[in-house]
Write a protein that holds these residues in place. Structure first.
Motif, PDB file in Angstrom:
ATOM      1  N   PRO A 113       0.833  -1.201   0.000  1.00  0.00           N
ATOM      2  CA  PRO A 113       0.000   0.000   0.000  1.00  0.00           C
ATOM      3  C   PRO A 113       0.868   1.251   0.000  1.00  0.00           C
ATOM      4  O   PRO A 113       2.011   1.230   0.420  1.00  0.00           O
ATOM      5  CB  PRO A 113      -0.820  -0.110   1.284  1.00  0.00           C
ATOM      6  N   GLU A 114       0.300   2.314  -0.466  1.00  0.00           N
ATOM      7  CA  GLU A 114       1.039   3.575  -0.535  1.00  0.00           C
ATOM      8  C   GLU A 114       1.340   4.118   0.859  1.00  0.00           C
ATOM      9  O   GLU A 114       2.400   4.666   1.087  1.00  0.00           O
ATOM     10  CB  GLU A 114       0.202   4.586  -1.335  1.00  0.00           C
ATOM     11  N   TYR A 115       0.415   3.920   1.792  1.00  0.00           N
ATOM     12  CA  TYR A 115       0.573   4.397   3.162  1.00  0.00           C
ATOM     13  C   TYR A 115       0.462   3.222   4.109  1.00  0.00           C
ATOM     14  O   TYR A 115      -0.254   2.247   3.838  1.00  0.00           O
ATOM     15  CB  TYR A 115      -0.503   5.441   3.513  1.00  0.00           C
ATOM     16  N   PHE A 116       1.139   3.309   5.244  1.00  0.00           N
ATOM     17  CA  PHE A 116       1.061   2.250   6.237  1.00  0.00           C
ATOM     18  C   PHE A 116      -0.265   2.342   6.964  1.00  0.00           C
ATOM     19  O   PHE A 116      -0.681   3.406   7.393  1.00  0.00           O
ATOM     20  CB  PHE A 116       2.225   2.377   7.236  1.00  0.00           C
ATOM     21  N   THR A 117      -0.926   1.195   7.112  1.00  0.00           N
ATOM     22  CA  THR A 117      -2.177   1.147   7.858  1.00  0.00           C
ATOM     23  C   THR A 117      -2.056   0.062   8.915  1.00  0.00           C
ATOM     24  O   THR A 117      -1.727  -1.084   8.588  1.00  0.00           O
ATOM     25  CB  THR A 117      -3.361   0.809   6.941  1.00  0.00           C
ATOM     26  N   ALA A 118      -2.291   0.421  10.167  1.00  0.00           N
ATOM     27  CA  ALA A 118      -2.202  -0.567  11.249  1.00  0.00           C
ATOM     28  C   ALA A 118      -3.481  -1.381  11.294  1.00  0.00           C
ATOM     29  O   ALA A 118      -4.578  -0.852  11.177  1.00  0.00           O
ATOM     30  CB  ALA A 118      -1.971   0.137  12.580  1.00  0.00           C
ATOM     31  N   LYS A 119      -3.313  -2.693  11.456  1.00  0.00           N
ATOM     32  CA  LYS A 119      -4.466  -3.586  11.541  1.00  0.00           C
ATOM     33  C   LYS A 119      -4.325  -4.395  12.817  1.00  0.00           C
ATOM     34  O   LYS A 119      -3.226  -4.789  13.182  1.00  0.00           O
ATOM     35  CB  LYS A 119      -4.520  -4.540  10.332  1.00  0.00           C
ATOM     36  N   PRO A 120      -5.433  -4.674  13.455  1.00  0.00           N
ATOM     37  CA  PRO A 120      -5.335  -5.506  14.663  1.00  0.00           C
ATOM     38  C   PRO A 120      -5.033  -6.946  14.264  1.00  0.00           C
ATOM     39  O   PRO A 120      -5.361  -7.379  13.160  1.00  0.00           O
ATOM     40  CB  PRO A 120      -6.715  -5.385  15.301  1.00  0.00           C
ATOM     41  N   PRO A 121      -4.372  -7.693  15.137  1.00  0.00           N
ATOM     42  CA  PRO A 121      -4.089  -9.087  14.819  1.00  0.00           C
ATOM     43  C   PRO A 121      -5.377  -9.899  14.709  1.00  0.00           C
ATOM     44  O   PRO A 121      -6.383  -9.556  15.324  1.00  0.00           O
ATOM     45  CB  PRO A 121      -3.231  -9.555  15.967  1.00  0.00           C
ATOM     46  N   PRO A 122      -5.376 -10.981  13.944  1.00  0.00           N
ATOM     47  CA  PRO A 122      -6.581 -11.798  13.815  1.00  0.00           C
ATOM     48  C   PRO A 122      -6.902 -12.456  15.153  1.00  0.00           C
ATOM     49  O   PRO A 122      -6.001 -12.694  15.948  1.00  0.00           O
ATOM     50  CB  PRO A 122      -6.234 -12.822  12.749  1.00  0.00           C
ATOM     51  N   PRO A 123      -8.155 -12.733  15.419  1.00  0.00           N
ATOM     52  CA  PRO A 123      -8.493 -13.352  16.698  1.00  0.00           C
ATOM     53  C   PRO A 123      -7.887 -14.748  16.822  1.00  0.00           C
ATOM     54  O   PRO A 123      -7.750 -15.465  15.829  1.00  0.00           O
ATOM     55  CB  PRO A 123     -10.011 -13.398  16.675  1.00  0.00           C
ATOM     56  N   ALA A 124      -7.495 -15.116  18.020  1.00  0.00           N
ATOM     57  CA  ALA A 124      -6.868 -16.406  18.271  1.00  0.00           C
ATOM     58  C   ALA A 124      -7.921 -17.509  18.184  1.00  0.00           C
ATOM     59  O   ALA A 124      -9.056 -17.340  18.633  1.00  0.00           O
ATOM     60  CB  ALA A 124      -6.205 -16.426  19.632  1.00  0.00           C
ATOM     61  N   LYS A 125      -7.543 -18.632  17.641  1.00  0.00           N
ATOM     62  CA  LYS A 125      -8.460 -19.756  17.518  1.00  0.00           C
ATOM     63  C   LYS A 125      -8.376 -20.593  18.780  1.00  0.00           C
ATOM     64  O   LYS A 125      -7.300 -20.875  19.277  1.00  0.00           O
ATOM     65  CB  LYS A 125      -8.104 -20.614  16.294  1.00  0.00           C
TER      66      LYS A 125
END
Length: 126
Positions: A113-125
């Motif tokens: 991506p052109e800009y950094f975007t923070a994403k939360p980690p996926p939920p733990a199984k």
């Protein structure tokens, strides 16, 4: 038998008898050979001095050498065919490893991506 057939047979027999091989005189004229005598020519004996046994042995030796040569040729052709097949297999193996352009294959990069975007980690199984 008809008289014309007898006459034809007689002529054929006469031709066969008259065309027997006869030795002709050969003359050496300087560095060349001729059937026509030349002024300084020397008569050459062109008779084959070998005995019948020697001629037979020479013919047998020629035949055995010809058979050996044929066998060697067949072996050479088989060796060439095997070498050609091995070369083709090697070329195919090299073509599979390397792309046709001659350059190593570049790794596919995902589009960043052109800009950094923070994403939360996926939920733990659980």
């Amino acid at each position: 038998m008809k008289p014309s057939a007898k006459f034809a047979l007689f002529l054929i027999a006469a031709c066969v008898v008259s065309t027997g091989t006869q030795a002709q005189k050969i003359y050496k004229c300087g560095s060349s050979y001729s059937q026509i005598p030349c002024p300084d020519g020397v008569a050459v004996d062109a008779q084959d001095p070998r005995s019948n046994t020697q001629k037979t042995e020479a013919k047998q030796a020629s035949k055995s050498q010809a058979k050996l040569a044929d066998a060697m040729e067949k072996e050479r052709l088989q060796d060439e065919t095997q070498a050609r097949a091995a070369d083709q297999a090697l070329a195919k193996a090299q073509n599979k490893k390397e792309p046709t352009s001659g350059k190593p294959a570049a790794k596919k990069k995902s589009k960043e991506p052109e800009y950094f975007t923070a994403k939360p980690p996926p939920p733990a199984k659980n």
